[in-house]
Scaffold this motif. Structure first.
Motif, PDB file in Angstrom:
ATOM      1  N   SER A  72       0.849  -1.187   0.000  1.00 18.71           N
ATOM      2  CA  SER A  72       0.000   0.000   0.000  1.00 18.71           C
ATOM      3  C   SER A  72       0.884   1.235   0.000  1.00 18.71           C
ATOM      4  CB  SER A  72      -0.891   0.000   1.251  1.00 18.71           C
ATOM      5  OG  SER A  72      -1.571   1.232   1.359  1.00 18.71           O
ATOM      6  N   VAL A  74      -0.220   3.992   1.323  1.00 20.28           N
ATOM      7  CA  VAL A  74      -0.737   4.787   2.439  1.00 20.28           C
ATOM      8  C   VAL A  74       0.368   4.936   3.481  1.00 20.28           C
ATOM      9  CG1 VAL A  74      -2.401   4.803   4.351  1.00 20.28           C
ATOM     10  CG2 VAL A  74      -3.142   4.117   2.069  1.00 20.28           C
ATOM     11  N   VAL A 110      -2.280  -2.499   4.516  1.00 17.78           N
ATOM     12  CA  VAL A 110      -3.353  -1.669   5.052  1.00 17.78           C
ATOM     13  C   VAL A 110      -4.666  -2.385   4.775  1.00 17.78           C
ATOM     14  CG1 VAL A 110      -4.559   0.548   4.807  1.00 17.78           C
ATOM     15  CG2 VAL A 110      -2.058   0.484   4.749  1.00 17.78           C
ATOM     16  N   ASP A 111      -5.523  -2.430   5.806  1.00 24.21           N
ATOM     17  CA  ASP A 111      -6.850  -3.039   5.639  1.00 24.21           C
ATOM     18  C   ASP A 111      -7.872  -2.204   6.401  1.00 24.21           C
ATOM     19  OD1 ASP A 111      -6.601  -3.726   8.344  1.00 24.21           O
ATOM     20  OD2 ASP A 111      -6.020  -5.799   7.916  1.00 24.21           O
ATOM     21  N   GLY A 115      -3.174   0.061   9.582  1.00 26.09           N
ATOM     22  CA  GLY A 115      -1.926  -0.286   8.910  1.00 26.09           C
ATOM     23  C   GLY A 115      -1.140  -1.275   9.745  1.00 26.09           C
ATOM     24  N   ARG A 188      -6.658   3.121  12.115  1.00 25.42           N
ATOM     25  CA  ARG A 188      -6.965   3.843  10.866  1.00 25.42           C
ATOM     26  C   ARG A 188      -6.751   5.348  10.987  1.00 25.42           C
ATOM     27  NH1 ARG A 188      -8.655   1.525   6.510  1.00 25.42           N
ATOM     28  NH2 ARG A 188      -9.735   3.265   5.573  1.00 25.42           N
ATOM     29  N   ASP A 189      -6.997   5.912  12.161  1.00 21.94           N
ATOM     30  CA  ASP A 189      -6.847   7.372  12.285  1.00 21.94           C
ATOM     31  C   ASP A 189      -5.385   7.804  12.332  1.00 21.94           C
ATOM     32  OD1 ASP A 189      -6.220   6.614  14.872  1.00 21.94           O
ATOM     33  OD2 ASP A 189      -7.748   7.861  15.823  1.00 21.94           O
ATOM     34  N   LEU A 191      -3.447   6.728   9.825  1.00 22.24           N
ATOM     35  CA  LEU A 191      -3.056   6.561   8.423  1.00 22.24           C
ATOM     36  C   LEU A 191      -3.342   7.846   7.650  1.00 22.24           C
ATOM     37  CD1 LEU A 191      -4.384   2.973   7.702  1.00 22.24           C
ATOM     38  CD2 LEU A 191      -2.126   3.663   8.532  1.00 22.24           C
ATOM     39  N   LEU A 193      -4.737   8.789   4.932  1.00 25.84           N
ATOM     40  CA  LEU A 193      -5.675   8.402   3.865  1.00 25.84           C
ATOM     41  C   LEU A 193      -6.062   9.652   3.090  1.00 25.84           C
ATOM     42  CD1 LEU A 193      -7.855   6.119   6.134  1.00 25.84           C
ATOM     43  CD2 LEU A 193      -6.252   5.321   4.398  1.00 25.84           C
ATOM     44  N   SER A 194      -5.960   9.583   1.756  1.00 26.01           N
ATOM     45  CA  SER A 194      -6.282  10.776   0.962  1.00 26.01           C
ATOM     46  C   SER A 194      -7.764  10.912   0.730  1.00 26.01           C
ATOM     47  CB  SER A 194      -5.531  10.735  -0.370  1.00 26.01           C
ATOM     48  OG  SER A 194      -5.619   9.471  -0.946  1.00 26.01           O
TER      49      SER A 194
END
Length: 194
Positions: A72, A74, A110-111, A115, A188-189, A191, A193-194
């Protein structure tokens, strides 16, 4: 009579070991503040992995392959020097405890959960009863053998506290004689992420 050059080389080696120990203790002391790191900087995980891979490849005594799987693009939000310390300590550990013909794999995935950075080796492994304690300061699962391999005994404690400051957790899977896998789980927070 002992050659003075050997004595000097030994003293120099001891001084370098003490310097590394003091450096690691200072870093650990800073990390133990426990405060969460801001999410305002994007850190390239692929860059950190490549740097750790290059350092490991140039380590004396290890000649095996180091495979990198970055699945990934990310990245992580956090503090670059602390995250570099996480990656380099885990990879250095894998090199330290893996025989020259062994293999090391560094993986970033990443899922939906976040990450996951995994460092897997085919080294000596860790006994099941030692796994809960290997992130303690100065704890060495294999006692005297670890001292001969170098290191300060603080690397995994540094990893644990740096991850904690990034709201992440360390999972350790290992079997004696078969190797170990250290997985850093980032929420997740954390990462970018775009």
């Amino acid at each position: 009579r002992e050659d003075p050059r050997h004595r000097f080389a030994g003293a120099q080696e001891q001084a370098q070991r003490m310097f590394r120990l003091v450096e690691d203790l200072l870093q650990l002391s800073r990390l133990e503040s426990g405060q969460s790191v801001a999410r305002d900087r994007v850190v390239s995980i692929a860059g950190l992995i490549e740097l750790a891979r290059r350092d490991a490849q140039s380590s004396p005594g290890f000649g095996g392959p180091i495979e990198v799987q970055v699945n990934s693009d990310v990245n992580i939000l956090g503090e670059e020097t602390e995250l570099q310390s996480v990656v380099s300590n885990l990879v250095a550990n894998a090199v330290r405890y893996t025989p020259p013909e062994g293999e090391i794999t560094i993986r970033w995935t990443v899922d939906a959960d976040g990450g996951h950075l995994a460092v897997q080796d085919t080294g000596i492994g860790i006994a099941e009863e030692d796994i809960p304690r290997v992130t303690e300061r100065f704890y060495r699962a294999d006692g005297g053998r670890a001292r001969q391999r170098g290191g300060t005994g603080l690397g995994l404690a540094i990893v644990k506290y740096a991850l904690r400051r990034h709201d992440a957790e360390l999972e350790i899977q290992s079997r004696l004689g078969q190797g170990s896998t250290f997985v850093c789980h980032f929420p997740r927070d954390r990462l970018a992420l775009s």
